[in-house]
Design a protein around this motif. Structure first.
Motif, short mmCIF file in Angstrom:
data_model
loop_
_atom_site.label_atom_id
_atom_site.label_comp_id
_atom_site.label_asym_id
_atom_site.label_seq_id
_atom_site.Cartn_x
_atom_site.Cartn_y
_atom_site.Cartn_z
N PHE A 1 0.76 -1.26 0.00
CA PHE A 1 0.00 0.00 0.00
C PHE A 1 0.79 1.32 0.00
CE2 PHE A 1 -3.80 -2.44 1.74
CZ PHE A 1 -4.58 -2.23 0.61
N VAL B 1 -0.60 4.21 -2.62
CA VAL B 1 -1.65 5.10 -2.11
C VAL B 1 -1.13 6.53 -1.92
CG1 VAL B 1 -3.09 3.29 -1.09
CG2 VAL B 1 -1.36 4.41 0.31
N TRP C 1 -2.95 9.44 -3.85
CA TRP C 1 -3.61 10.50 -3.11
C TRP C 1 -2.99 11.86 -3.40
CZ3 TRP C 1 -8.25 10.42 -1.36
CH2 TRP C 1 -8.72 11.52 -0.64
N CYS D 1 -4.89 -0.38 -7.51
CA CYS D 1 -5.27 0.38 -6.32
C CYS D 1 -6.08 1.62 -6.71
CB CYS D 1 -4.02 0.78 -5.53
SG CYS D 1 -4.37 1.56 -3.94
N LEU E 1 -9.68 2.93 -5.30
CA LEU E 1 -9.71 4.18 -4.54
C LEU E 1 -10.65 5.20 -5.19
CD1 LEU E 1 -8.68 5.76 -2.13
CD2 LEU E 1 -6.64 6.36 -3.45
N VAL F 1 -3.03 10.56 3.77
CA VAL F 1 -3.41 9.20 3.40
C VAL F 1 -4.06 8.47 4.57
CG1 VAL F 1 -2.40 6.91 2.94
CG2 VAL F 1 -1.85 8.84 1.45
N VAL G 1 -7.50 7.68 3.14
CA VAL G 1 -7.45 6.40 2.43
C VAL G 1 -7.58 5.22 3.38
CG1 VAL G 1 -6.17 4.96 0.81
CG2 VAL G 1 -6.02 7.45 0.64
N TRP G 2 -6.95 5.33 4.54
CA TRP G 2 -6.98 4.20 5.49
C TRP G 2 -8.41 3.79 5.86
CZ3 TRP G 2 -2.63 3.31 3.87
CH2 TRP G 2 -1.71 2.47 4.46
N ILE H 1 -9.64 1.46 3.20
CA ILE H 1 -9.00 0.15 3.31
C ILE H 1 -9.63 -0.65 4.44
CG2 ILE H 1 -6.83 -1.06 3.77
CD1 ILE H 1 -5.36 1.33 2.47
N VAL I 1 -10.99 -0.78 -0.49
CA VAL I 1 -9.71 -0.85 -1.20
C VAL I 1 -8.93 -2.02 -0.62
CG1 VAL I 1 -7.56 0.35 -1.74
CG2 VAL I 1 -9.69 1.66 -1.59
#
Length: 305
Positions: free
Chosen positions: A100, A104, A108, A135, A139, A259, A263-264, A267, A272
């Motif tokens: 990742f 990511v 991002w 990815c 995303l 991120v 993004v986390w 996930i 994701v």
């Protein structure tokens, strides 16, 4: 510790696992015992001598945490600034977490922080079956975008479709500009993420909607292009380019922080997921590079000490 050493610039065979000194680290660093590291295209360029590498290759890893590295991941231990460390997301295995950080943070910082892709917009990503591509599809879909991808085989396009891509284009048999225009009623897409460079530059511009944004993150096809600039002005287009590797420690820490916030959660929610093509022992780094340069893989290639 053991680490993969570039014995001399050249082909994959120059990568050798050797006994080396442990990494040095400062007060603001975290020392990680590496559970896995992931290959990135720039690793192959550094191996050839095109870019000066860090002490060792490897731009991301996982251990008790996962981290965005400036290098050093192809080893049993690595030291990294604390600002570049992320928690291993719940529900993701320790090894798979290594897939990742680099992708990511790249996605991002380019597609979202700079190109401002938002819900309801359209997004074209070249190399849809790559680590960045697999990815990026997930995303962008998690943020409500419609995703277009290019790839070079029916198998790769099927993998992209399974990950959620809406429009899958075989660049070997189709003109991606014509297909994008057809699917968007002649308008074009809002954002393009490109890793080809020169040969795709004009075609990427031709694929963009009014106020469209092109972000270039690689030059796999070359760095030189002849371009008609008229469309830039007529459609208010924005062209940007950046790499992640050369950014300052402070800038990387800023991206990592964004991120983790943005993004986390996707996930952790399972929106994701890691896409890992193969796990190889660290001693087979050369085989990993051969596989990456063949472009026969879908997703990430991981090395495990």
């Amino acid at each position: 510790m053991k680490a993969v050493v570039i014995t001399t610039p050249g082909g994959p065979e120059v990568l050798q696992l050797q006994e080396v000194e442990d990494p040095q680290f400062g007060d603001d660093d975290v020392l990680i015992r590496v559970a896995a590291t992931a290959l990135n295209r720039i690793d192959t360029l550094q191996r050839k001598g095109s870019y000066p590498p860090h002490r060792f290759l490897g731009l991301e890893c996982s251990g008790n945490v996962c981290a965005l590295l400036s290098g050093g991941g192809y080893a049993e231990k690595v030291a990294v600034s604390a600002g570049q460390v992320l928690p291993v997301p719940p529900g993701v295995s320790l090894k798979d977490a290594a897939s990742f950080p680099e992708v990511v943070c790249t996605l991002w910082s380019t597609v979202f922080m700079r190109s401002r892709l938002s819900a309801g917009e359209t997004f074209l990503i070249h190399g849809g079956s790559s680590g960045i591509g697999t990815c990026g599809i997930q995303l962008a879909k998690s943020k409500g975008a419609k995703v277009f991808v290019t790839a070079g085989s029916a198998e790769k396009l099927a993998a992209c479709k399974d990950l959620g891509a809406d429009v899958c284009i075989n660049y070997k048999t189709e003109d991606f500009v014509a297909r994008v225009k057809e699917e968007t009623q002649g308008k074009g897409v809002d954002v393009v993420l490109d890793n080809m460079g020169g040969p795709y530059f004009q075609r990427n511009l031709d694929s963009l909607n009014v106020d469209g944004r092109l972000f270039i993150i690689g030059f796999m096809g070359g760095t030189v292009s002849e371009v008609n600039l008229a469309g830039l002005l007529a459609r208010r287009l924005t062209v940007q380019a950046a790499g992640l590797h050369s950014r300052s420690t402070e800038n990387k820490a800023l991206i990592v922080n964004e991120v983790e916030k943005n993004v986390w959660p996707a996930i952790m929610a399972g929106k994701v997921k890691p896409v890992v093509y193969k796990y190889l022992p660290l001693s087979e780094a050369a085989e990993g590079h051969r596989l990456m340069e063949s472009s026969n893989h879908v997703g990430k290639i991981l090395l495990v000490p």
